[in-house]
Write an enzyme that holds these catalytic residues in place. Structure first.
Site, short mmCIF file in Angstrom:
data_model
loop_
_atom_site.label_atom_id
_atom_site.label_comp_id
_atom_site.label_asym_id
_atom_site.label_seq_id
_atom_site.Cartn_x
_atom_site.Cartn_y
_atom_site.Cartn_z
N LYS A 51 0.84 -1.21 0.00
CA LYS A 51 0.00 0.00 0.00
C LYS A 51 0.87 1.25 0.00
O LYS A 51 1.46 1.62 1.00
CB LYS A 51 -0.94 0.06 1.20
CG LYS A 51 -2.03 1.10 0.92
CD LYS A 51 -2.68 1.70 2.11
CE LYS A 51 -2.01 2.87 2.71
NZ LYS A 51 -1.94 4.09 1.88
N GLU A 58 8.64 15.34 16.29
CA GLU A 58 9.14 15.22 14.92
C GLU A 58 8.38 16.21 14.02
O GLU A 58 7.16 16.12 13.89
CB GLU A 58 8.93 13.78 14.43
CG GLU A 58 9.60 13.54 13.11
CD GLU A 58 9.47 12.10 12.62
OE1 GLU A 58 8.38 11.52 12.75
OE2 GLU A 58 10.47 11.58 12.10
N GLU A 110 9.22 0.76 11.19
CA GLU A 110 10.29 1.77 11.10
C GLU A 110 9.59 3.12 11.23
O GLU A 110 8.83 3.52 10.34
CB GLU A 110 11.02 1.61 9.76
CG GLU A 110 12.37 2.29 9.75
CD GLU A 110 12.30 3.66 9.12
OE1 GLU A 110 12.08 4.64 9.87
OE2 GLU A 110 12.45 3.75 7.89
P1 ADP Z 1 2.72 10.61 7.82
O1 ADP Z 1 2.18 11.05 9.15
O2 ADP Z 1 4.17 10.85 7.66
O3 ADP Z 1 1.87 10.98 6.63
P2 ADP Z 1 1.61 8.08 8.26
O4 ADP Z 1 2.20 7.26 9.33
O5 ADP Z 1 0.30 8.76 8.50
O6 ADP Z 1 2.73 9.06 7.84
O7 ADP Z 1 1.45 7.25 6.92
C1 ADP Z 1 2.35 6.30 6.43
C2 ADP Z 1 1.56 5.22 5.74
O8 ADP Z 1 0.65 4.65 6.68
C3 ADP Z 1 0.70 5.70 4.58
O9 ADP Z 1 0.70 4.71 3.55
C4 ADP Z 1 -0.67 5.82 5.20
O10 ADP Z 1 -1.74 5.70 4.28
C5 ADP Z 1 -0.67 4.65 6.16
N1 ADP Z 1 -1.62 4.77 7.28
C6 ADP Z 1 -2.06 5.89 7.88
N2 ADP Z 1 -2.96 5.58 8.86
C7 ADP Z 1 -3.09 4.24 8.87
C8 ADP Z 1 -3.86 3.30 9.63
N3 ADP Z 1 -4.69 3.70 10.59
N4 ADP Z 1 -3.72 1.98 9.37
C9 ADP Z 1 -2.87 1.56 8.41
N5 ADP Z 1 -2.13 2.38 7.64
C10 ADP Z 1 -2.23 3.71 7.86
#
Ligand code: ADP
Length: 501
Positions: A199, A405, A274
């Site tokens: 994804k 961060e 990570e």
């Molecule tokens: P950032 O805050 O840097 O945008 P995220 O941790 O929100 O990073 O996102 C990193 C990845 O995790 C993206 O592919 C995002 O769609 C996915 N993501 C965000 N929320 C969820 C969730 N609740 N469950 C699974 N994947 C998620």
């Protein structure tokens, strides 16, 4: 939905690669069982060029129904064994072929990455795309070197171990290095014989989709790689919760890492995370400042600071604080921010409006907390999510700008009294992904490297990354090590076989 608003000519006006433009014009669908298909719901979402805020393309919005289909396809492919059970030389050749195809289409991929993420083309061309190819090549080399062991059992038995693939893996990746993060995840997973549901981040799905096409072109059997574009809640959460996914690998924020860990408990998935960082970048008074100042500062500004291992807390010994901060500020003011297609640009925009607002918010937080703005401190004017390279000085390690961060081009300069204080303050954070030490004293370099609680320590360098070396976090920066031989541990499980002789 908003199809009328997409104008590739307008949105991708800086791009000069016709293949990249042709790719943008094609529908962006999900890859399930070797076929490109629309989301079951028929929904799409927009991906935006962050340097001009125009819609680049509409992307299929996958959710639970699509993840279910992708998991079925991945399970079938895994169980049928056309990937997990083929000979290692053959599987290795597929990985080498993927690397070759990335090289062949490097310019197209670099331009797509720059359009979708905003990073300067000079960096996507020189770093992201070649490093992605190198990662597949590196793990292609591993396929023929994944060994079990024979164990010193009682002579009346023969005991040996087999390293077997984990099974169906869900891989959820972020938007800061879209293609490279896909390569870090897919390289070892595919090398070990797993099947995958990938994804990509909703902000930057383009290069992962193009990579999906290249992986199909390489002849990887259908169902081995499935790609579900979509949002975190929806596509991502359905992967984390899915009862028939064996392992989930995630790179992203610590906050979402915790959600994924909880969601994966349902069927006790193997998990590797990570996550975020707030790296200490410690400059001792004996450091070679001509080298330390630019490299440490680029450790903050590289990729507009949207790097989990960014060295955002710059520690400088009190006696030299004024002199070093002046140099850091001077360097920061000379960093060129601008159009990512302009060769002179060192940093481009932030990836999204959300990120832009968040980073601007932190600029205000820093000012309110009483830090001094020594460089930047403002967002850029006009279209695009640009934030000027910023250095805050007179920062205390307790301030929010030193603890949280920011994920933007924002450095904080903090003073320390002596080596112990530098290590104490450097470790005084909930994160532990990376750290750097600048000194000419070899013994101090080794001592401090040992004392820092971080998964990577750089001495007199920064952001040195290579698939040969493990990468991952201490503390709330996550667990599991990607890259190197350690990623083989993440994507295999060990079976012990006992034979009575
Ligand atoms: P950032 O805050 O840097 O945008 P995220 O941790 O929100 O990073 O996102 C990193 C990845 O995790 C993206 O592919 C995002 O769609 C996915 N993501 C965000 N929320 C969820 C969730 N609740 N469950 C699974 N994947 C998620």
């Amino acid at each position: 939905m908003a199809a009328a608003t997409v104008s590739v000519e307008r949105a991708a006006s800086g791009a000069r690669n016709s293949a990249a433009l042709d790719f943008l014009r094609k529908p962006k669908q999900l890859l399930i069982g070797g076929k490109w298909v629309a989301a079951k719901s028929g929904k799409t979402f927009e991906t935006i060029n962050p340097s001009n805020e125009e819609v680049l393309a509409l992307i299929a919005e996958g959710d639970k129904a699509d993840v279910d289909l992708a998991v079925k396809a991945a399970r079938k492919a895994f169980d049928e064994g056309q990937w997990s059970k083929i000979g290692p030389h053959e599987r290795a050749r597929y990985l080498f072929k993927i690397a070759e195809l990335i090289d062949k289409h490097a310019d197209e991929l670099a331009q797509l990455e720059t359009l979708d993420n905003g990073k300067p083309l000079t960096f996507s061309s020189a770093f992201d795309i070649p490093a992605a190819a190198e990662t597949f090549r590196y793990y292609g080399g591993w396929v023929t070197k994944i060994y079990g062991e024979t164990n010193p059992s009682d002579p009346s038995f023969f005991n040996y171990t087999l390293r077997e693939p984990v099974g169906v893996c869900g891989q959820i990746i972020p938007w800061n290095f879209p293609l490279l993060m896909a390569a870090w995840k897919l390289g070892p997973a595919l090398a070990c014989g797993n099947t995958v549901i990938l994804k990509p981040a909703e902000q930057t799905p383009l290069t992962a989709l193009r990579l999906g096409e290249l992986i199909m072109e390489a002849g990887v059997p259908e169902g081995v790689l499935n790609i579900i574009t979509g949002f975190g809640p929806g596509a991502g959460s359905s992967i984390a919760e899915h009862p028939d996914i064996d392992k989930v690998a995630f790179t992203g924020s610590t906050e979402v890492g915790k959600i994924i860990l909880k969601a994966s408990a349902g069927n006790l998935k193997k998990v590797s995370l990570e996550l975020g960082g707030k790296a200490p970048n410690i400059i001792f008074p004996d450091a070679d400042l001509d080298q330390a100042v630019p490299t440490a500062m680029m450790g903050v500004f590289f990729n507009s600071g949207q790097v989990c291992c960014a060295g955002t807390r710059i520690f400088v010994q009190r006696e030299k604080y004024g002199e070093v901060v002046d140099k850091l500020a001077k360097f920061s003011k000379n960093v060129t921010m601008g159009d990512p297609f302009d060769q002179k640009s060192t940093i481009g925009p932030l990836v999204s409006k959300e990120q832009f607002d968040r980073v601007k918010g932190y600029l205000e937080v820093g000012k309110k907390e009483g830090a001094t703005v020594s460089a930047g401190g403002e967002a850029g004017a006009g279209k695009g999510y640009f934030v000027n390279p910023t250095l805050f000085s007179d920062v205390k390690n307790e301030m929010r700008i030193a603890r949280e961060e920011i994920f933007g081009p924002v450095g904080t300069a903090i003073s320390f009294t002596d080596e112990n204080d530098a290590v104490f303050q450097g470790n005084n954070t909930e994160y532990g992904l990376s750290a750097a030490v600048w000194t000419r004293d070899i013994s101090r370099a080794h001592k401090v490297a040992r004392s820092l609680k971080a998964g990577t320590v750089w001495v007199n360098c920064y952001n040195q990354l290579d698939p040969i070396s493990p990468f991952g976090g201490y503390k709330q920066s996550g667990f599991g090590r990607e890259l190197g031989r350690y990623a083989i541990d993440l994507y295999t499980q060990i079976k012990s076989v006992w034979m009575k002789l």
